[in-house]
Design an enzyme around this catalytic site. Structure first.
Site, PDB file in Angstrom:
ATOM      1  N   CYS A   1       0.832  -1.205   0.000  1.00 36.95           N
ATOM      2  CA  CYS A   1       0.000   0.000   0.000  1.00 36.95           C
ATOM      3  C   CYS A   1       0.865   1.253   0.000  1.00 36.95           C
ATOM      4  O   CYS A   1       0.446   2.310  -0.470  1.00 36.95           O
ATOM      5  CB  CYS A   1      -0.922   0.000   1.214  1.00 36.95           C
TER       6      CYS A   1
ATOM      7  N   CYS B   1      -0.470 -28.029   4.301  1.00 33.42           N
ATOM      8  CA  CYS B   1      -1.601 -28.697   4.959  1.00 33.42           C
ATOM      9  C   CYS B   1      -2.155 -29.858   4.134  1.00 33.42           C
ATOM     10  O   CYS B   1      -3.232 -30.369   4.433  1.00 33.42           O
ATOM     11  CB  CYS B   1      -2.704 -27.686   5.287  1.00 33.42           C
TER      12      CYS B   1
END
Lengths: 92, 389
Positions: free
Chosen positions: B303, B363
């Site tokens: 940003c 995972c």
């Protein structure tokens, strides 16, 4: 015909257009049309082996095309295609 | 006073507040024989309500052993003395009256609870939560016992921290190594003009304390790295709210949180667009299922480089706080397995479906919570390297 939603980081390559329409029976066909109109997009989205780059996610009608048929994913008339790259922004 | 109207009594059957507490420390039960409406207004934590009319029978049924140590109290000590005398007459040898009752307790400045198990101030503070069936008193107590870690006390962390503190999340952890700058104040509502130059975690602590004294702040004035991630993320958090400003940290947080089994509420913002999702280890996809490889840096500007509408983190961070509260309370449908995209310019919200990748390196199949810690890689190098060609 599908409507591509272009993310902010890629908009400089589509003349700042957020939505771009492109015809095609599959995602791959519609992408070819998109790249013809905006050639710089190809390198950002497609790897040298012709598949989608791993850091770009593409959703056809809200489903990740990797869980469907990749570039062969069929498009309906009026399908929405969302291109979603990782965004870093948060705290700074 | 009360004592003046009492019959002459054996001193040993009455204790003062300190004496009652000492007995309780040694295992004595404590019965309050007032009426339920009095109890609702204020009671002493750990006391059991058995109203006067059924007090003797109730105590005998609850503690059949006549040697059981029991304190009995009421408002000022009159009703409880009647109960104590009756129990003594029935053979109970270690039952005592708490002289002065709850009035003496309050006069000593000791805290009382409402019928809800919350303090009077908490009852008032959280009354709008307690009124919601999905939250209620139990939910509010759960929030007060919860530990939520916020990564980043900046754009996303500001609204998340403010709302979680106001909601009564008991412990809020803050990780940030920046100091407040004037350019932050366009969107980071934790911070103020007069705290420019102050560490963000310290500035945030001032803001959160000002909102809610119930909240304990654990500040980590550090940048999360592979060296400290296990220690910081492993400190017993129920939920992690990720509002970091860079991709290496997002991968690091993911790899550690997946291993620890902690849900991560992810938020990211750029210009007019925000994304929110929940990475709930093994119940849904993780960050690496979504982005197995980082984009080249020029495709993921921060940003600071690309700019952001000041109100946007307010919306996205508030959505993150909402998801964190739902996770703590175990209510509703979280954004696990879904990514919410908000486009402020178009004023549209899209929800995309995310799926767990069985081949995910973090995972995927064969991985599970706990076990041997995965080796943490050099995330800076991982994110700076050109994408696989």
């Amino acid at each position: 015909m599908a409507t591509f939603r272009i993310p902010p980081v890629l908009r400089p390559l589509t003349d700042d257009q957020v939505k771009v329409e492109s015809p095609g029976a599959t995602l791959g066909e519609a992408l070819e049309g998109l790249f013809e109109a905006h050639p710089a997009l190809r390198e950002r989205m497609i790897d040298t082996d012709g598949t989608l780059r791993r850091f770009v996610n593409v959703y056809v009608d809200e489903e990740d095309v990797r869980t469907r048929d990749g570039l062969e994913t069929p498009l309906e008339s009026g399908s929405s295609v969302i291109v979603l790259p990782a965004m870093a922004g948060g705290a700074a | 006073m009360i004592r003046g109207i009492m019959p002459v009594m054996d001193d040993s059957i009455e204790v003062d507040i300190a004496g009652a507490l000492a007995r309780r420390d040694q295992g004595a039960a404590w019965v309050d024989v007032r009426e339920p409406d009095e109890w609702q207004v204020a009671h002493i934590d750990g006391t059991e309500l058995i109203p006067l009319a059924g007090a003797v029978e109730g105590i005998v049924a609850r503690w059949p052993d006549p040697a059981a140590p029991i304190n009995v109290s009421c408002a000022s000590g009159v009703r409880s003395m009647r109960t104590v005398e009756a129990l003594r007459a029935a053979g109970y040898t270690d039952v005592v009256n708490v002289g002065g009752g709850i009035k003496a307790w309050i006069a000593e400045g000791r805290p009382v609870l409402r019928g809800s198990g919350l303090t009077a101030q908490q009852d008032e503070r959280y009354s709008r939560h307690v009124a919601i069936p999905e939250v209620g008193v139990d939910g509010q107590r759960r929030l007060l016992g919860a530990r939520v870690l916020l990564l980043g006390a900046g754009g996303l962390g500001s609204p998340a921290a403010l709302y979680l503190a106001a909601a009564g999340v008991g412990t809020i952890g803050l990780v940030d190594d920046d100091v407040v700058e004037r350019s932050n104040l366009q969107r980071q509502l934790l911070h103020t003009e007069d705290r420019i130059g102050v560490a963000k975690v310290d500035s945030a602590e001032v803001a959160l304390r000002g909102i809610n004294p119930d909240v304990r702040v654990e500040a980590f004035r550090t940048r999360l790295t592979a060296d400290n991630a296990w220690e910081v993320l492993g400190a017993g958090w129920d939920v992690i709210v990720d509002g970091t400003d860079n991709l290496p940290t997002r991968y690091l947080v993911n790899d550690v949180a997946v291993h620890l089994g902690i849900p991560v509420v992810h938020g990211s913002i750029y210009r007019f667009e925000g994304q929110v999702t929940v990475f709930e280890p093994f119940a849904g996809p993780c960050y690496r299922c979504l982005y197995p490889e980082p984009p080249p840096p020029e495709l993921a500007p921060s940003c600071a480089e690309g700019g952001v509408l000041g109100v946007l983190p307010g919306i996205v961070g508030s959505l993150q706080a909402t998801e964190a509260i739902k996770l703590v309370l175990g209510i509703g449908e979280t954004l696990a397995g879904r990514l919410l995209m908000y486009d402020a310019l178009a004023a549209t919200v899209d929800t995309l479906r995310l799926r767990r990748d069985p081949a995910c390196p973090a995972c995927g199949d064969g991985h599970e919570v706990g076990g041997e810690r995965p080796e943490l890689i050099d995330y800076e190098a991982f994110c700076a390297m050109p994408a696989r060609a």
